[in-house]
Design an enzyme around this catalytic site. Structure first.
Site, PDB file in Angstrom:
ATOM      1  N   GLY A 114      -5.058   6.072  -0.011  1.00 36.64           N
ATOM      2  CA  GLY A 114      -6.405   6.192   0.519  1.00 36.64           C
ATOM      3  C   GLY A 114      -7.374   5.298  -0.223  1.00 36.64           C
ATOM      4  O   GLY A 114      -7.147   4.093  -0.397  1.00 36.64           O
ATOM      5  N   ASN A 121       1.881  10.732   6.791  1.00 38.51           N
ATOM      6  CA  ASN A 121       0.751   9.958   7.305  1.00 38.51           C
ATOM      7  C   ASN A 121       0.922   9.708   8.801  1.00 38.51           C
ATOM      8  O   ASN A 121       1.047   8.572   9.255  1.00 38.51           O
ATOM      9  CB  ASN A 121       0.669   8.637   6.522  1.00 38.51           C
ATOM     10  CG  ASN A 121      -0.595   7.857   6.808  1.00 38.51           C
ATOM     11  OD1 ASN A 121      -0.580   6.643   6.811  1.00 38.51           O
ATOM     12  ND2 ASN A 121      -1.694   8.529   7.036  1.00 38.51           N
ATOM     13  N   ARG A 162     -12.260  31.292  47.528  1.00 36.03           N
ATOM     14  CA  ARG A 162     -12.367  30.113  48.386  1.00 36.03           C
ATOM     15  C   ARG A 162     -12.241  28.806  47.606  1.00 36.03           C
ATOM     16  O   ARG A 162     -11.670  27.830  48.081  1.00 36.03           O
ATOM     17  CB  ARG A 162     -13.718  30.152  49.111  1.00 36.03           C
ATOM     18  CG  ARG A 162     -13.867  29.075  50.141  1.00 36.03           C
ATOM     19  CD  ARG A 162     -15.188  29.060  50.914  1.00 36.03           C
ATOM     20  NE  ARG A 162     -16.201  30.008  50.548  1.00 36.03           N
ATOM     21  CZ  ARG A 162     -17.518  29.718  50.563  1.00 36.03           C
ATOM     22  NH1 ARG A 162     -17.932  28.509  50.882  1.00 36.03           N
ATOM     23  NH2 ARG A 162     -18.401  30.633  50.263  1.00 36.03           N
ATOM     24  N   TYR A 192       0.830  -1.198   0.000  1.00 40.12           N
ATOM     25  CA  TYR A 192       0.000   0.000   0.000  1.00 40.12           C
ATOM     26  C   TYR A 192       0.870   1.255   0.000  1.00 40.12           C
ATOM     27  O   TYR A 192       1.835   1.376   0.758  1.00 40.12           O
ATOM     28  CB  TYR A 192      -0.922   0.031   1.230  1.00 40.12           C
ATOM     29  CG  TYR A 192      -1.570   1.382   1.420  1.00 40.12           C
ATOM     30  CD1 TYR A 192      -2.566   1.819   0.557  1.00 40.12           C
ATOM     31  CD2 TYR A 192      -1.151   2.248   2.438  1.00 40.12           C
ATOM     32  CE1 TYR A 192      -3.140   3.071   0.700  1.00 40.12           C
ATOM     33  CE2 TYR A 192      -1.718   3.502   2.593  1.00 40.12           C
ATOM     34  CZ  TYR A 192      -2.708   3.909   1.720  1.00 40.12           C
ATOM     35  OH  TYR A 192      -3.265   5.153   1.861  1.00 40.12           O
ATOM     36  N   HIS A 236      -1.050  17.339  -2.051  1.00 42.56           N
ATOM     37  CA  HIS A 236      -1.472  17.804  -0.733  1.00 42.56           C
ATOM     38  C   HIS A 236      -1.025  19.241  -0.447  1.00 42.56           C
ATOM     39  O   HIS A 236      -1.193  19.728   0.683  1.00 42.56           O
ATOM     40  CB  HIS A 236      -0.932  16.878   0.367  1.00 42.56           C
ATOM     41  CG  HIS A 236      -1.824  15.706   0.633  1.00 42.56           C
ATOM     42  ND1 HIS A 236      -1.612  14.482   0.067  1.00 42.56           N
ATOM     43  CD2 HIS A 236      -2.933  15.577   1.389  1.00 42.56           C
ATOM     44  CE1 HIS A 236      -2.553  13.636   0.467  1.00 42.56           C
ATOM     45  NE2 HIS A 236      -3.373  14.278   1.268  1.00 42.56           N
TER      46      HIS A 236
END
Length: 519
Positions: free
Chosen positions: A72, A207, A292, A65, A95
């Protein structure tokens, strides 16, 4: 931690397969440390085995892959062996669509360190040469210009990390000595040969969760300091309001065993020099909640910080790309380690706890400037006396600004992680939004630091006026030392003056963590 000269880092951080702390990333981001790649032969051999295993699979025509397939949803598209070498460069090219403000230099160094840490684990199938190229960028002071927007946090920070991948190959732009320069020119002038990515190296760089993780390291460091600073400010506010230090009694807090909250109460006892005396001396029996209950508010963050640290450091020390290359077992393992859910949860939780600090400080300021609630101090903490008091407005506008910053911080606490979107042909159909959560958290931190700066002016003014109104009162030693450390950054306000120069000076001190706060 003090800022160091960027050309003379105080130490080095070694990158190998050993565990890093988030302080290592923070030191690199601040320029206080320089990354070095381990020269241990066993480490370098372990990195090389992954790349060699991928080479052997390619020779045997294996299907891998992102190496011999598309990315993807395109994983079903085979890539001819003749085009395998071009595929990584196509990945960072398409990208290149990030927008938004560029990451700051410190943020960029944190991101680069986080990616180097992950790739150094030896399960990404990259070459030693790729790791060395990242270190060369550090050594040459070349920082990729990385747009902050465009990541959904799975498959990791693809779009922003594409700018790191491109710069390693001599493309896009870098920041060098504060000036934007084309990466090809900057690498050439630094004597760095542009990288030609090997199979899977583009995917391995992009990735993963490096952007959200690097930003999370910086966020944790700032949140930890803010918890301490808010405690110190609370002690000063309690003094200025003539409050009851017995609200922080050790026995009182022993019956509610939240360790972080108990620690905050202990710091307040230390600052106020509380000795266990329960004398009222005519004071209001119970202070309002913002005084407080301050340990209960700050303590939420103090108790959450160890969990956040574990989540961030586990992510920092993970191999978080896909596929994972098991060179020892000679397997290619397809999974989803690029998913940034742990960082998303940590950042969503952190911004909530930090925004509550802003809200706490804003409420303390509202008490301090209001003559109905500040135990005899002037309205708006004006320091002017005599005829000119009529035209002096003290901290009136500062309180408005602090309220605005608080409101914006609170508005940003909507969790980003619940806004998952299905993207990329429904392949990325459940995503983390971790990078958006980290960016939101940093903005909440910035706004809360602004509120803290406003409160430093306020409590300095309030403590000064308390000593003027009640001459018999003396500041506890730890608080007196804090006012000395503030020095010329915050001088009492008598005649009205602009306060933004004071605020900028104080913000610089806060972000440099200039004051040592508690052991």
């Amino acid at each position: 931690m003090q800022l160091n000269d960027l050309n003379q880092p105080a130490r080095t951080v070694r990158f190998d397969r050993e565990r890093l702390a988030l302080e290592d990333v923070v030191a690199i981001a601040r320029g206080a440390a320089q990354p070095v790649l381990s020269d241990d032969p066993a480490f370098r051999a372990a990195i090389a085995r992954g790349a060699d295993f991928l080479d052997r699979l390619l020779r045997e025509d294996g299907t891998i892959y992102g190496v011999t397939t598309g990315y993807g949803d395109s994983c079903t598209v085979p890539v001819p062996l003749s085009l395998v070498a071009e595929l990584p460069h196509h990945l960072y090219t398409y990208h290149g669509c990030g927008l938004g403000a560029f990451l700051t230099p410190a943020q960029t160094r944190a991101v680069m360190a986080a990616r180097l840490a992950s790739l150094s684990k030896g399960f990404s199938g990259v070459s030693v040469g790729l790791l060395e190229q990242i270190v060369r960028l550090f050594d040459a002071g070349l920082l990729p210009l990385i747009p902050s927007e465009g990541s959904v946090g799975a498959s990791g920070d693809l779009t922003p990390l594409s700018y790191l991948a491109a710069v390693l190959c001599g493309e896009r732009e870098v920041l060098r000595d504060g000036v934007q320069v084309p990466a090809a020119q900057a690498l050439r002038e630094a004597g760095i040969e542009p990288l030609r990515l090997r199979p899977k190296e583009g995917l391995a760089i992009m990735n993963g969760t490096a952007v959200m993780t690097g930003l999370a390291c910086l966020a944790w460091d700032r949140a930890d300091y803010l918890a301490r600073l808010t405690t110190r400010i609370t002690a000063l506010a309690s003094f200025a309001l003539d409050g009851n230090d017995h609200h922080f009694d050790e026995t009182l807090f022993s019956v509610k065993p939240h360790a972080g909250m108990q620690g905050v109460a202990a710091w307040l006892r230390q600052d106020l020099e509380y000795g266990g005396q329960l004398e009222r001396n005519g004071k209001r029996l119970q202070d309002r909640y913002s005084i407080r209950c301050a340990p209960h508010v700050i303590g939420v963050l103090a108790d959450a910080l160890p969990f956040f640290r574990t989540a961030i450091e586990n992510e920092l020390n993970s191999a978080n790309d896909n596929p994972i290359i098991d060179a020892e077992g000679e397997r290619v393992l397809h999974g989803g380690h690029f998913y940034g859910g742990h960082i998303a949860f940590a950042m969503d939780g952190m911004k909530n706890a930090v925004a509550n600090l802003a809200d706490l400080l804003d409420r303390q300021m509202a008490l301090l400037v209001d003559a109905r609630y500040n135990a005899g101090l002037p309205a708006n903490l004006s320091g002017m006396e005599g005829e000119r008091a009529a035209i002096s407005h003290g901290l009136k506008a500062l309180q408005i600004s602090a309220s605005a910053w608080t409101a914006e911080a609170l508005k940003l606490t909507m969790p980003a992680s619940v806004f998952s979107r299905s993207t990329e042909c429904h392949n990325q159909d459940k995503v983390s939004m971790g990078t958006i959560a980290a960016r939101d958290c940093l903005r909440v931190l910035e706004l809360t630091e602004q509120v803290a700066a406003a409160l430093l002016i306020t409590v300095r003014q309030g403590a000064w006026l308390r000593c003027r109104v009640d001459p018999a009162r003396t500041l506890p030693a730890p608080l007196a030392r804090m006012l000395e450390l503030l020095g010329d950054d915050v001088t009492p306000v008598t005649e009205d003056r602009r306060l933004d120069p004071d605020l900028h000076r104080l913000l610089a001190r806060i972000r440099d963590q200039a004051w040592s706060l508690y052991a």
